[in-house]
Design a protein around this motif. Structure first.
Motif, PDB file in Angstrom:
ATOM      1  N   ALA A 274       6.957   3.071   6.733  1.00  0.00           N
ATOM      2  CA  ALA A 274       8.115   3.038   5.838  1.00  0.00           C
ATOM      3  C   ALA A 274       7.682   2.843   4.386  1.00  0.00           C
ATOM      4  N   LEU A 275       6.705   1.966   4.161  1.00  0.00           N
ATOM      5  CA  LEU A 275       6.229   1.711   2.806  1.00  0.00           C
ATOM      6  C   LEU A 275       5.405   2.880   2.273  1.00  0.00           C
ATOM      7  N   HIS A 276       4.634   3.498   3.138  1.00  0.00           N
ATOM      8  CA  HIS A 276       3.837   4.647   2.717  1.00  0.00           C
ATOM      9  C   HIS A 276       4.744   5.766   2.202  1.00  0.00           C
ATOM     10  N   ALA A 277       5.921   5.904   2.820  1.00  0.00           N
ATOM     11  CA  ALA A 277       6.872   6.922   2.370  1.00  0.00           C
ATOM     12  C   ALA A 277       7.369   6.651   0.957  1.00  0.00           C
ATOM     13  N   LEU A 278       7.218   5.395   0.493  1.00  0.00           N
ATOM     14  CA  LEU A 278       7.594   5.017  -0.870  1.00  0.00           C
ATOM     15  C   LEU A 278       6.368   4.922  -1.774  1.00  0.00           C
ATOM     16  N   ASN A 279       5.233   5.430  -1.270  1.00  0.00           N
ATOM     17  CA  ASN A 279       3.963   5.366  -2.009  1.00  0.00           C
ATOM     18  C   ASN A 279       3.499   3.934  -2.234  1.00  0.00           C
ATOM     19  N   GLU A 280       3.829   3.069  -1.290  1.00  0.00           N
ATOM     20  CA  GLU A 280       3.356   1.680  -1.302  1.00  0.00           C
ATOM     21  C   GLU A 280       2.323   1.537  -0.193  1.00  0.00           C
ATOM     22  N   HIS A 281       1.126   1.113  -0.553  1.00  0.00           N
ATOM     23  CA  HIS A 281       0.050   1.016   0.429  1.00  0.00           C
ATOM     24  C   HIS A 281      -0.277  -0.448   0.681  1.00  0.00           C
ATOM     25  N   THR A 282       0.679  -1.133   1.282  1.00  0.00           N
ATOM     26  CA  THR A 282       0.542  -2.552   1.576  1.00  0.00           C
ATOM     27  C   THR A 282       1.346  -2.847   2.830  1.00  0.00           C
ATOM     28  N   LEU A 283       1.359  -4.113   3.237  1.00  0.00           N
ATOM     29  CA  LEU A 283       2.111  -4.532   4.412  1.00  0.00           C
ATOM     30  C   LEU A 283       2.953  -5.757   4.076  1.00  0.00           C
ATOM     31  N   PRO A 284       4.122  -5.903   4.705  1.00  0.00           N
ATOM     32  CA  PRO A 284       4.907  -7.125   4.499  1.00  0.00           C
ATOM     33  C   PRO A 284       4.153  -8.331   5.062  1.00  0.00           C
ATOM     34  N   GLY A 285       4.153  -9.421   4.305  1.00  0.00           N
ATOM     35  CA  GLY A 285       3.577 -10.665   4.809  1.00  0.00           C
ATOM     36  C   GLY A 285       4.567 -11.394   5.702  1.00  0.00           C
ATOM     37  N   ILE A 286       4.332 -12.684   5.918  1.00  0.00           N
ATOM     38  CA  ILE A 286       5.214 -13.506   6.756  1.00  0.00           C
ATOM     39  C   ILE A 286       5.736 -14.666   5.926  1.00  0.00           C
ATOM     40  N   GLY A 287       7.069 -14.801   5.840  1.00  0.00           N
ATOM     41  CA  GLY A 287       7.677 -15.900   5.111  1.00  0.00           C
ATOM     42  C   GLY A 287       7.693 -17.176   5.921  1.00  0.00           C
ATOM     43  N   SER A 288       8.139 -18.252   5.305  1.00  0.00           N
ATOM     44  CA  SER A 288       8.150 -19.558   5.967  1.00  0.00           C
ATOM     45  C   SER A 288       9.090 -19.593   7.157  1.00  0.00           C
ATOM     46  N   GLY A 289      10.107 -18.710   7.153  1.00  0.00           N
ATOM     47  CA  GLY A 289      11.030 -18.633   8.278  1.00  0.00           C
ATOM     48  C   GLY A 289      10.676 -17.533   9.257  1.00  0.00           C
TER      49      GLY A 289
END
Length: 230
Positions: free
Chosen positions: A60-75
């Protein structure tokens, strides 16, 4: 872990879909994740579900030209890159993600296996109240499908609101008020963060074989709904 990737449209949004084979998973697969250390003590199912979800999110992010991954929040929530709203879900051996370049968009997606009719009596009281049950019975859909859609829609709305409201919601925080062949509408039954009691959310839904998908996607407006003079 072996995966198969595809996409489909839901309410005009591209949903990135991953089917995975958990029997092919090894712990080494997690090293692909920058936050893999957070999963060291997780069970095998948690690891495979999380990995599949992040693979879908990467697409999904690659389709927006973002080459990263979502991290994990405190919740435990996914942390999306600045300026992006997104959501991840997984059910059985499939995972889905959606990402939009709009940080003010309320975005939540959920997938659920359709409940067998025989199981609905066991769980319905934890998901809906008597008024909602009447609404679902009058929808014309099998009750198992209607209840599953309601469960899923509430999950989608909760996912959409959490990054903005910062509070967890029980199933009694929203009530289904309408269901048709393309959408389902919920109304908040109490104020949640900046979102007032009575605010409506209309979600798109889709049935594919034995599963349903629901998507909440709308602009955030502060204190919308029944403002009660605020």
């Amino acid at each position: 872990m072996h995966t198969t990737y595809s996409t489909f449209l839901l309410a005009g949004q591209t949903v990135h879909h991953v089917e995975f084979d958990p029997t092919t998973f090894t712990d080494a697969d997690l090293l692909w994740l920058p936050h893999h250390a957070h999963l060291t003590h997780a069970g095998r199912k948690r690891k495979t579900d999380h990995l599949a979800g992040r693979i879908a999110a990467a697409h999904a992010l690659h389709a927006l030209n973002e080459h990263t991954l979502p991290g994990i929040g405190s919740g435990g929530e996914p942390l999306w890159p600045e300026g992006i709203s997104g959501s991840i879900t997984h059910s059985g051996v499939q995972a889905m993600a959606i990402a939009v370049r709009d940080q003010h968009l309320l975005t939540g997606i959920d997938c659920e296996a359709i409940l067998p009719e025989r199981e609905t009596k066991e769980i319905k009281d934890g998901v809906i109240n008597a008024l909602e049950e009447t609404c679902l019975l009058q929808s014309g859909y099998p009750f198992g499908l209607a209840l599953t859609l309601t469960f899923s829609a509430k999950e989608s709305v909760f996912k959409a609101l959490f990054p903005h409201a910062g509070v967890y919601m029980g199933f009694d925080c929203a009530q289904v008020i309408a269901l048709d062949d393309k959408s389902l509408t919920l109304a908040l039954s109490r104020t949640v963060g900046e979102f007032n009691e009575g605010k409506h959310f209309t979600l798109a839904w889709k049935r594919v074989n034995g599963s349903v998908f629901t998507l909440a996607s709308e602009k955030s407006t502060r204190l919308s709904g029944l403002s009660h003079g605020v």
